[in-house]
Write a protein that holds these residues in place. Structure first.
Motif, PDB file in Angstrom:
ATOM      1  N   ARG A   1       0.825  -1.205   0.000  1.00 33.64           N
ATOM      2  CA  ARG A   1       0.000   0.000   0.000  1.00 33.64           C
ATOM      3  C   ARG A   1       0.861   1.257   0.000  1.00 33.64           C
ATOM      4  O   ARG A   1       0.558   2.224  -0.719  1.00 33.64           O
ATOM      5  CB  ARG A   1      -0.925  -0.013   1.212  1.00 33.64           C
ATOM      6  CG  ARG A   1      -2.048  -1.023   1.132  1.00 33.64           C
ATOM      7  CD  ARG A   1      -2.876  -1.052   2.398  1.00 33.64           C
ATOM      8  NE  ARG A   1      -4.043  -1.915   2.267  1.00 33.64           N
ATOM      9  CZ  ARG A   1      -4.866  -2.214   3.262  1.00 33.64           C
ATOM     10  NH1 ARG A   1      -4.662  -1.707   4.479  1.00 33.64           N
ATOM     11  NH2 ARG A   1      -5.899  -3.011   3.046  1.00 33.64           N
ATOM     12  N   ALA A   2       1.916   1.256   0.819  1.00 33.69           N
ATOM     13  CA  ALA A   2       2.780   2.442   0.909  1.00 33.69           C
ATOM     14  C   ALA A   2       3.436   2.735  -0.432  1.00 33.69           C
ATOM     15  O   ALA A   2       3.459   3.889  -0.889  1.00 33.69           O
ATOM     16  CB  ALA A   2       3.832   2.233   1.989  1.00 33.69           C
ATOM     17  N   GLU A   3       3.971   1.711  -1.077  1.00 33.57           N
ATOM     18  CA  GLU A   3       4.632   1.914  -2.368  1.00 33.57           C
ATOM     19  C   GLU A   3       3.643   2.446  -3.408  1.00 33.57           C
ATOM     20  O   GLU A   3       3.963   3.378  -4.173  1.00 33.57           O
ATOM     21  CB  GLU A   3       5.231   0.588  -2.852  1.00 33.57           C
ATOM     22  CG  GLU A   3       6.443   0.145  -2.046  1.00 33.57           C
ATOM     23  CD  GLU A   3       6.978  -1.204  -2.479  1.00 33.57           C
ATOM     24  OE1 GLU A   3       8.177  -1.458  -2.271  1.00 33.57           O
ATOM     25  OE2 GLU A   3       6.184  -2.007  -3.035  1.00 33.57           O
ATOM     26  N   LYS A   4       2.450   1.898  -3.425  1.00 33.22           N
ATOM     27  CA  LYS A   4       1.440   2.324  -4.391  1.00 33.22           C
ATOM     28  C   LYS A   4       1.038   3.779  -4.171  1.00 33.22           C
ATOM     29  O   LYS A   4       0.977   4.576  -5.130  1.00 33.22           O
ATOM     30  CB  LYS A   4       0.213   1.416  -4.274  1.00 33.22           C
ATOM     31  CG  LYS A   4      -0.923   1.777  -5.214  1.00 33.22           C
ATOM     32  CD  LYS A   4      -2.113   0.840  -5.026  1.00 33.22           C
ATOM     33  CE  LYS A   4      -3.273   1.219  -5.921  1.00 33.22           C
ATOM     34  NZ  LYS A   4      -4.446   0.306  -5.721  1.00 33.22           N
ATOM     35  N   LEU A   5       0.775   4.150  -2.902  1.00 35.15           N
ATOM     36  CA  LEU A   5       0.322   5.513  -2.619  1.00 35.15           C
ATOM     37  C   LEU A   5       1.420   6.534  -2.896  1.00 35.15           C
ATOM     38  O   LEU A   5       1.166   7.600  -3.463  1.00 35.15           O
ATOM     39  CB  LEU A   5      -0.146   5.619  -1.167  1.00 35.15           C
ATOM     40  CG  LEU A   5      -1.410   4.824  -0.794  1.00 35.15           C
ATOM     41  CD1 LEU A   5      -1.741   5.024   0.677  1.00 35.15           C
ATOM     42  CD2 LEU A   5      -2.598   5.242  -1.665  1.00 35.15           C
ATOM     43  N   VAL A   6       2.652   6.232  -2.488  1.00 34.83           N
ATOM     44  CA  VAL A   6       3.759   7.170  -2.700  1.00 34.83           C
ATOM     45  C   VAL A   6       4.004   7.380  -4.196  1.00 34.83           C
ATOM     46  O   VAL A   6       4.260   8.508  -4.646  1.00 34.83           O
ATOM     47  CB  VAL A   6       5.040   6.671  -1.986  1.00 34.83           C
ATOM     48  CG1 VAL A   6       6.259   7.469  -2.436  1.00 34.83           C
ATOM     49  CG2 VAL A   6       4.879   6.787  -0.470  1.00 34.83           C
ATOM     50  N   LYS A   7       3.911   6.315  -4.986  1.00 35.90           N
ATOM     51  CA  LYS A   7       4.089   6.454  -6.438  1.00 35.90           C
ATOM     52  C   LYS A   7       2.995   7.336  -7.044  1.00 35.90           C
ATOM     53  O   LYS A   7       3.254   8.108  -7.979  1.00 35.90           O
ATOM     54  CB  LYS A   7       4.085   5.075  -7.099  1.00 35.90           C
ATOM     55  CG  LYS A   7       5.375   4.290  -6.869  1.00 35.90           C
ATOM     56  CD  LYS A   7       5.320   2.920  -7.521  1.00 35.90           C
ATOM     57  CE  LYS A   7       6.616   2.159  -7.274  1.00 35.90           C
ATOM     58  NZ  LYS A   7       6.569   0.780  -7.840  1.00 35.90           N
ATOM     59  N   ARG A   8       1.784   7.233  -6.519  1.00 37.84           N
ATOM     60  CA  ARG A   8       0.700   8.070  -7.028  1.00 37.84           C
ATOM     61  C   ARG A   8       0.967   9.546  -6.736  1.00 37.84           C
ATOM     62  O   ARG A   8       0.673  10.413  -7.565  1.00 37.84           O
ATOM     63  CB  ARG A   8      -0.628   7.630  -6.429  1.00 37.84           C
ATOM     64  CG  ARG A   8      -1.098   6.267  -6.927  1.00 37.84           C
ATOM     65  CD  ARG A   8      -2.358   5.792  -6.230  1.00 37.84           C
ATOM     66  NE  ARG A   8      -3.524   6.570  -6.619  1.00 37.84           N
ATOM     67  CZ  ARG A   8      -4.727   6.412  -6.098  1.00 37.84           C
ATOM     68  NH1 ARG A   8      -4.921   5.498  -5.140  1.00 37.84           N
ATOM     69  NH2 ARG A   8      -5.735   7.149  -6.503  1.00 37.84           N
ATOM     70  N   VAL A   9       1.514   9.834  -5.563  1.00 42.08           N
ATOM     71  CA  VAL A   9       1.878  11.211  -5.246  1.00 42.08           C
ATOM     72  C   VAL A   9       3.005  11.682  -6.161  1.00 42.08           C
ATOM     73  O   VAL A   9       2.986  12.808  -6.674  1.00 42.08           O
ATOM     74  CB  VAL A   9       2.270  11.342  -3.756  1.00 42.08           C
ATOM     75  CG1 VAL A   9       2.728  12.783  -3.458  1.00 42.08           C
ATOM     76  CG2 VAL A   9       1.111  10.963  -2.861  1.00 42.08           C
ATOM     77  N   GLU A  10       3.996  10.831  -6.375  1.00 45.38           N
ATOM     78  CA  GLU A  10       5.105  11.179  -7.259  1.00 45.38           C
ATOM     79  C   GLU A  10       4.611  11.507  -8.667  1.00 45.38           C
ATOM     80  O   GLU A  10       5.176  12.348  -9.368  1.00 45.38           O
ATOM     81  CB  GLU A  10       6.107  10.032  -7.324  1.00 45.38           C
ATOM     82  CG  GLU A  10       6.941   9.874  -6.065  1.00 45.38           C
ATOM     83  CD  GLU A  10       7.839   8.646  -6.107  1.00 45.38           C
ATOM     84  OE1 GLU A  10       7.597   7.769  -6.965  1.00 45.38           O
ATOM     85  OE2 GLU A  10       8.750   8.559  -5.263  1.00 45.38           O
ATOM     86  N   ALA A  11       3.516  10.862  -9.070  1.00 43.86           N
ATOM     87  CA  ALA A  11       2.948  11.087 -10.409  1.00 43.86           C
ATOM     88  C   ALA A  11       2.091  12.346 -10.474  1.00 43.86           C
ATOM     89  O   ALA A  11       1.525  12.659 -11.530  1.00 43.86           O
ATOM     90  CB  ALA A  11       2.126   9.870 -10.817  1.00 43.86           C
ATOM     91  N   GLY A  12       1.985  13.054  -9.351  1.00 40.39           N
ATOM     92  CA  GLY A  12       1.265  14.328  -9.356  1.00 40.39           C
ATOM     93  C   GLY A  12      -0.090  14.304  -8.699  1.00 40.39           C
ATOM     94  O   GLY A  12      -0.798  15.313  -8.697  1.00 40.39           O
ATOM     95  N   ARG A  13      -0.474  13.176  -8.082  1.00 39.39           N
ATOM     96  CA  ARG A  13      -1.755  13.093  -7.385  1.00 39.39           C
ATOM     97  C   ARG A  13      -1.614  13.612  -5.956  1.00 39.39           C
ATOM     98  O   ARG A  13      -0.649  13.307  -5.263  1.00 39.39           O
ATOM     99  CB  ARG A  13      -2.254  11.641  -7.357  1.00 39.39           C
ATOM    100  CG  ARG A  13      -2.697  11.090  -8.674  1.00 39.39           C
ATOM    101  CD  ARG A  13      -4.063  11.593  -9.079  1.00 39.39           C
ATOM    102  NE  ARG A  13      -5.081  11.271  -8.090  1.00 39.39           N
ATOM    103  CZ  ARG A  13      -5.705  10.101  -8.026  1.00 39.39           C
ATOM    104  NH1 ARG A  13      -5.417   9.143  -8.898  1.00 39.39           N
ATOM    105  NH2 ARG A  13      -6.632   9.892  -7.106  1.00 39.39           N
ATOM    106  N   ASP A  14      -2.568  14.391  -5.508  1.00 43.11           N
ATOM    107  CA  ASP A  14      -2.627  14.810  -4.115  1.00 43.11           C
ATOM    108  C   ASP A  14      -3.770  14.075  -3.410  1.00 43.11           C
ATOM    109  O   ASP A  14      -4.690  13.572  -4.062  1.00 43.11           O
ATOM    110  CB  ASP A  14      -2.887  16.322  -4.016  1.00 43.11           C
ATOM    111  CG  ASP A  14      -1.695  17.146  -4.466  1.00 43.11           C
ATOM    112  OD1 ASP A  14      -0.556  16.644  -4.387  1.00 43.11           O
ATOM    113  OD2 ASP A  14      -1.909  18.294  -4.926  1.00 43.11           O
ATOM    114  N   ASP A  15      -3.678  14.003  -2.103  1.00 43.06           N
ATOM    115  CA  ASP A  15      -4.770  13.474  -1.297  1.00 43.06           C
ATOM    116  C   ASP A  15      -5.114  12.033  -1.651  1.00 43.06           C
ATOM    117  O   ASP A  15      -6.258  11.698  -1.957  1.00 43.06           O
ATOM    118  CB  ASP A  15      -6.000  14.378  -1.436  1.00 43.06           C
ATOM    119  CG  ASP A  15      -7.038  14.114  -0.329  1.00 43.06           C
ATOM    120  OD1 ASP A  15      -6.647  13.544   0.707  1.00 43.06           O
ATOM    121  OD2 ASP A  15      -8.202  14.510  -0.522  1.00 43.06           O
ATOM    122  N   VAL A  16      -4.121  11.158  -1.570  1.00 46.77           N
ATOM    123  CA  VAL A  16      -4.352   9.730  -1.817  1.00 46.77           C
ATOM    124  C   VAL A  16      -4.245   8.994  -0.481  1.00 46.77           C
ATOM    125  O   VAL A  16      -3.410   9.315   0.355  1.00 46.77           O
ATOM    126  CB  VAL A  16      -3.360   9.140  -2.831  1.00 46.77           C
ATOM    127  CG1 VAL A  16      -3.539   9.831  -4.172  1.00 46.77           C
ATOM    128  CG2 VAL A  16      -1.924   9.281  -2.361  1.00 46.77           C
TER     129      VAL A  16
END
Length: 463
Positions: A446-461
């Motif tokens: 879960r941590a890896e998935k969420l952090v990658k989403r933030v790195e891709a420009g998503r906020d509030d995941v």
């Protein structure tokens, strides 16, 4: 009316417990610490035993036990927030507070909704996602509607990367109907402190206004929970009376809520009395709490109610705050101002009390991260309904960490990406990498998935 005690605060039982457990043998202390390691909480006699510890070796064992319980439940996560004072109008006469009605040495303000919005913009631009709305116990002409309007204003302020995702509230005790209105605005935790549970002291330091009614205040959380607010926060202003008594009285309050509603408070705050403008009492506490006793208080509370959050404010110095992270503190304020409009314009004279930690948010985050703690801005539980009993059902078997650890990392990553100074970002990015490397199973995925989403420009995941 004022001399009738709240029936769930039994002073005689508190003194009996303290007397029966004074001067405990080391074997008895070790027995209590072994019980605490099971993370099922402690009873009044157990807590009374721990308050008597003075031997350095036994203190070290107490602190070690508290650290073990804290890290088992919360890991290396620290939640951050900022208080937002919208008004210092007050009708009460509390001898320890600069906001008291007769104090003419401070300027009185009730911020307009436009001014509140500007304060929120400052906080959002710093990176904050949580605020604690605070007001003196009196309102402008709109009455309680002023608080409801202010909550809507706070939630309504947005910018490119940020918004306030959770508003907690610390205002005067309300009626059940008013609490229902408060809940309807989507608040997180309702927080109120009894200040002191000792009846005689309570009436000595509260000389006027509705706050003088001990019972109205003591029963306020019952009304809040009856209205559907299942996350509530309690606290004591340490220094007004014997801290040993106050801890045991708080335990009675907690047990009362657990018996009536199936769940106790979501948070406990541990403020110490600090100097306040034109207050001799605040400058000279009747029962001063030493630094070592203050650390004891935090450690004892962590063992007594292991799944309850402990909040440390900027009343304390940076040094003391650091020392209590390992003893049980799970939430801290940062970059705080305690006067209305203080984030736009400095005005120490009109603050409610003196601060011990004046550092801005980014400096606090850099310090926290350099110690190996994850600064978290997560608000997922409140937005997904994991509150009250639902939260405890996940917390007690340890399952909440499968959400909290990944969410804490993703919210920290969001801060680093959008707000952090270069030095803070460097320290934080390394901490995130190291933390994920030390995780396993579902939490790591879960941590890896969420952090990658933030790195891709998503906020509030979050999950």
């Amino acid at each position: 009316m004022y001399n009738v005690p709240a029936d769930f605060i039994n002073e005689a039982k508190i003194w009996e417990a303290l007397e029966a457990n004074k001067n405990p043998e080391p074997s008895r202390i070790k027995e209590v610490l072994q019980k605490a390691a099971e993370m099922k909480g402690l009873n009044a006699d157990d807590v009374a035993v721990l308050t008597c510890i003075s031997d350095p070796e036994m203190l070290a064992e107490l602190f070690t036990a508290a650290n073990t319980v804290k890290e088992t439940i919360y890991g290396k996560r620290l939640v951050l927030f900022a208080p937002l004072y919208i008004s210092n109008l007050c009708a009460n006469e509390c001898l320890y507070c600069a906001f008291r009605a007769t104090n003419k040495d401070i300027d009185r303000h009730a911020l307009s909704q436009e001014h509140i919005a500007r304060e929120v913009e400052v906080l959002i631009n710093q990176g904050h996602k949580r605020v604690l709305l605070v007001a003196g116990e009196s309102y402008p002409n709109q009455g309680f509607q002023y608080v409801l309007d202010s909550i809507r204003t706070i939630y309504g302020v947005k910018n490119k990367h940020g918004e306030i995702r959770r508003v907690n509230v610390n205002v005067a005790p309300l009626s059940t109907d008013e609490f229902k209105q408060l809940k309807a605005e989507g608040i997180g935790t309702y927080q109120i402190f009894q200040e002191t549970y000792h009846h005689e002291t309570y009436h000595k330091v509260h000389l006027g206004g509705k706050k003088r009614d001990y019972n109205w205040r003591a029963w306020s959380l019952h009304r809040a929970m009856e209205a559907g607010i299942d996350d509530v926060g309690i606290g004591v202003l340490f220094g007004l009376f014997d801290y040993r008594f106050e801890i045991l009285a708080m335990m009675q309050h907690i047990r009362e809520l657990e018996d009536k509603f199936g769940v106790g408070p979501h948070t406990i705050s541990v403020p110490r009395l600090e100097p306040a403008t034109n207050s001799d009492l605040a400058s000279h506490p009747p029962f001063p709490v030493s630094d070592i006793d203050f650390r004891k208080i935090v450690a004892i509370l962590r063992l007594a109610v292991p799944y309850t959050g402990i909040i440390m404010s900027t009343r304390e110095t940076a040094k003391m705050r650091r020392e209590t992270f390992a003893l049980g503190v799970s939430q801290i304020s940062a970059g705080s101002k305690t006067n209305p409009g203080g984030y736009e314009e400095e005005d120490e004279i009109s603050s409610q009390f003196s601060l011990g930690d004046h550092r801005p948010l980014d400096e606090v985050i850099r310090d926290v991260a350099s110690m190996g703690y994850i600064p978290s801005f997560c608000t997922a539980c409140y937005r997904l309904g994991r509150t009250g009993q639902d939260f405890m059902d996940l917390a007690k078997p340890g399952d909440i960490r499968l959400h909290c650890a990944p969410n804490g990392l993703s919210s920290f990553k969001e801060y680093l990406q959008n707000y952090a100074a270069p030095e803070t970002k460097e320290i934080g990015e390394k901490l995130i990498r190291d933390t994920i490397a030390g995780m396993s199973g579902i939490a790591r995925q879960r941590a890896e998935k969420l952090v990658k989403r933030v790195e891709a420009g998503r906020d509030d995941v979050y999950c």
